[in-house]
Design a protein around this motif. Sequence first.
Motif, PDB file in Angstrom:
ATOM      1  N   ASN A  52      20.339  15.150 -51.191  1.00 30.24           N
ATOM      2  CA  ASN A  52      19.891  15.106 -52.601  1.00 30.24           C
ATOM      3  C   ASN A  52      19.633  16.484 -53.216  1.00 30.24           C
ATOM      4  OD1 ASN A  52      19.799  12.248 -52.417  1.00 30.24           O
ATOM      5  ND2 ASN A  52      17.697  12.348 -51.622  1.00 30.24           N
ATOM      6  N   ASP A  53      18.930  17.357 -52.485  1.00 26.83           N
ATOM      7  CA  ASP A  53      18.475  18.586 -53.121  1.00 26.83           C
ATOM      8  C   ASP A  53      18.416  19.793 -52.182  1.00 26.83           C
ATOM      9  OD1 ASP A  53      14.960  17.502 -53.164  1.00 26.83           O
ATOM     10  OD2 ASP A  53      16.355  17.894 -51.518  1.00 26.83           O
ATOM     11  N   GLN A  54      19.083  19.709 -51.037  1.00 30.14           N
ATOM     12  CA  GLN A  54      19.050  20.804 -50.071  1.00 30.14           C
ATOM     13  C   GLN A  54      20.325  21.640 -50.151  1.00 30.14           C
ATOM     14  OE1 GLN A  54      16.137  21.204 -48.059  1.00 30.14           O
ATOM     15  NE2 GLN A  54      15.559  19.729 -49.645  1.00 30.14           N
ATOM     16  N   ARG A  55      20.161  22.934 -50.084  1.00 34.14           N
ATOM     17  CA  ARG A  55      21.325  23.826 -50.114  1.00 34.14           C
ATOM     18  C   ARG A  55      21.642  24.334 -48.713  1.00 34.14           C
ATOM     19  NH1 ARG A  55      18.588  25.765 -54.276  1.00 34.14           N
ATOM     20  NH2 ARG A  55      17.669  27.380 -52.923  1.00 34.14           N
ATOM     21  N   PRO A  56      22.907  24.213 -48.288  1.00 39.80           N
ATOM     22  CA  PRO A  56      23.295  24.851 -47.007  1.00 39.80           C
ATOM     23  C   PRO A  56      23.140  26.358 -47.143  1.00 39.80           C
ATOM     24  CG  PRO A  56      24.964  23.281 -47.741  1.00 39.80           C
ATOM     25  CD  PRO A  56      24.019  23.475 -48.888  1.00 39.80           C
ATOM     26  N   SER A  57      22.968  27.018 -46.015  1.00 42.28           N
ATOM     27  CA  SER A  57      22.854  28.474 -46.064  1.00 42.28           C
ATOM     28  C   SER A  57      24.127  29.062 -46.662  1.00 42.28           C
ATOM     29  CB  SER A  57      22.609  29.035 -44.667  1.00 42.28           C
ATOM     30  OG  SER A  57      23.692  28.703 -43.817  1.00 42.28           O
ATOM     31  N   GLY A  58      23.933  30.048 -47.508  1.00 40.52           N
ATOM     32  CA  GLY A  58      25.068  30.704 -48.142  1.00 40.52           C
ATOM     33  C   GLY A  58      25.378  30.194 -49.535  1.00 40.52           C
ATOM     34  N   VAL A  59      24.818  29.054 -49.898  1.00 42.59           N
ATOM     35  CA  VAL A  59      25.027  28.524 -51.249  1.00 42.59           C
ATOM     36  C   VAL A  59      23.980  29.143 -52.172  1.00 42.59           C
ATOM     37  CG1 VAL A  59      24.995  26.478 -52.722  1.00 42.59           C
ATOM     38  CG2 VAL A  59      26.058  26.384 -50.455  1.00 42.59           C
ATOM     39  N   PRO A  60      24.405  29.774 -53.256  1.00 44.79           N
ATOM     40  CA  PRO A  60      23.447  30.430 -54.155  1.00 44.79           C
ATOM     41  C   PRO A  60      22.443  29.442 -54.741  1.00 44.79           C
ATOM     42  CG  PRO A  60      25.711  31.065 -54.667  1.00 44.79           C
ATOM     43  CD  PRO A  60      25.803  29.952 -53.695  1.00 44.79           C
ATOM     44  N   ASP A  61      21.252  29.944 -55.031  1.00 45.57           N
ATOM     45  CA  ASP A  61      20.222  29.061 -55.582  1.00 45.57           C
ATOM     46  C   ASP A  61      20.471  28.729 -57.049  1.00 45.57           C
ATOM     47  OD1 ASP A  61      17.613  31.650 -55.825  1.00 45.57           O
ATOM     48  OD2 ASP A  61      19.586  31.444 -56.763  1.00 45.57           O
ATOM     49  N   ARG A  62      21.592  29.184 -57.586  1.00 48.75           N
ATOM     50  CA  ARG A  62      21.990  28.753 -58.934  1.00 48.75           C
ATOM     51  C   ARG A  62      22.385  27.270 -58.928  1.00 48.75           C
ATOM     52  NH1 ARG A  62      26.347  30.132 -60.883  1.00 48.75           N
ATOM     53  NH2 ARG A  62      27.566  30.833 -59.070  1.00 48.75           N
ATOM     54  N   PHE A  63      22.706  26.773 -57.731  1.00 44.98           N
ATOM     55  CA  PHE A  63      23.099  25.374 -57.589  1.00 44.98           C
ATOM     56  C   PHE A  63      21.887  24.561 -57.124  1.00 44.98           C
ATOM     57  CE2 PHE A  63      27.652  25.803 -58.111  1.00 44.98           C
ATOM     58  CZ  PHE A  63      27.896  27.125 -57.759  1.00 44.98           C
ATOM     59  N   SER A  64      21.616  23.461 -57.820  1.00 51.08           N
ATOM     60  CA  SER A  64      20.511  22.605 -57.423  1.00 51.08           C
ATOM     61  C   SER A  64      20.870  21.146 -57.633  1.00 51.08           C
ATOM     62  CB  SER A  64      19.239  22.958 -58.198  1.00 51.08           C
ATOM     63  OG  SER A  64      19.437  22.748 -59.585  1.00 51.08           O
ATOM     64  N   GLY A  65      20.266  20.283 -56.830  1.00 52.29           N
ATOM     65  CA  GLY A  65      20.547  18.857 -56.927  1.00 52.29           C
ATOM     66  C   GLY A  65      19.270  18.062 -57.075  1.00 52.29           C
TER      67      GLY A  65
END
Lengths: 109, 122
Positions: A52-65
Motif C-alpha cells: 500500500n505505502d512502502q517504498r523499496p530501497s532506491g525508489v525516490p520519496d517523490r513516489f508515495s502510495g
Amino acid sequence: QSVLTQPPSASGTPGQRVTISCSGSSSNIGSNAVNWYQHLPGTAPNLLIYGNDQRPSGVPDRFSGSKSGTSASLAISGLQSEDEADYYCETWDDSLNGVLFGGGTKLTV
Amino acid sequence: QVQLQESGPGLVKTSQTLSLTCTVSGASSGSGGYYWTWIRQHPGKGLEWVGNIHYSGSTYYNPSLKSRLSLSLDTSENQFSLKLTSVTAADTAVYYCARERVSGYHYGMDVWGQGTKVTVSS
C-alpha cells in the motif's frame, strides 16, 4: 476491462504533483495489499510501492502510495521528465484466487 | 543481486505448445517467502498475470488460461518454467518472469526478467 480501474492517462508539468487512482472491490483492494509499478517501454516493470505505502530501497520519496477502502492511489510529487511511463496497480483477489493488474495509466510529463 | 532470465523460442506455431524457462541467479528458487511468477503483455496492452508457483508446489493460474497452462519449478537447476498448450495468435505477447514476495499479503514483484517476445503464427 480490468477489474482494477485506472484512468487511461494522466499528465502534469515538471515540478507538479499528480495522483493516479486504482479502484477495486472488497475481494481485492478491500482485503489485500496494493502494489504499484512503473513501466518504461522496452524495459521490465519496476516495483515502486508495495504493501500500500512502502517504498523499496532506491525508489525516490517523490513516489508515495495510499489505500482507503476499495481504492488506492499513487502520488508523484516534483514531477520529472523521466517519470513519463506507464503505471500499474496490482493486488491479490480472493475471489479470483489470483493476481490482478489495473489497466495501466500512461503518464505524460 | 538477484537476477532472472527468460529463455525459449521467439516463434511458436499455432496450436502447438509454448515453453519458456526462467533461470534464477543470486537467490534460491527453493527459498520460502516467494512465489515465482509469469506475467505477459500483449502488443499495445497492459500487464496480464499468467500464474505463479511456490517451492512447495502450490500453483495459482489465471482462470482464463488454466485449462492450457502448466507451471513447474526445478530447484536443483534454479529454474521455473511455463507450458501453454494449444496456442493461438492471442497468446502473442512479451512474457516476463518475476519474483513475488509473499508474507501473509502479496507484497509485489520485486525482481523481473527482461522479458521475451513470443509470436504465435501459422
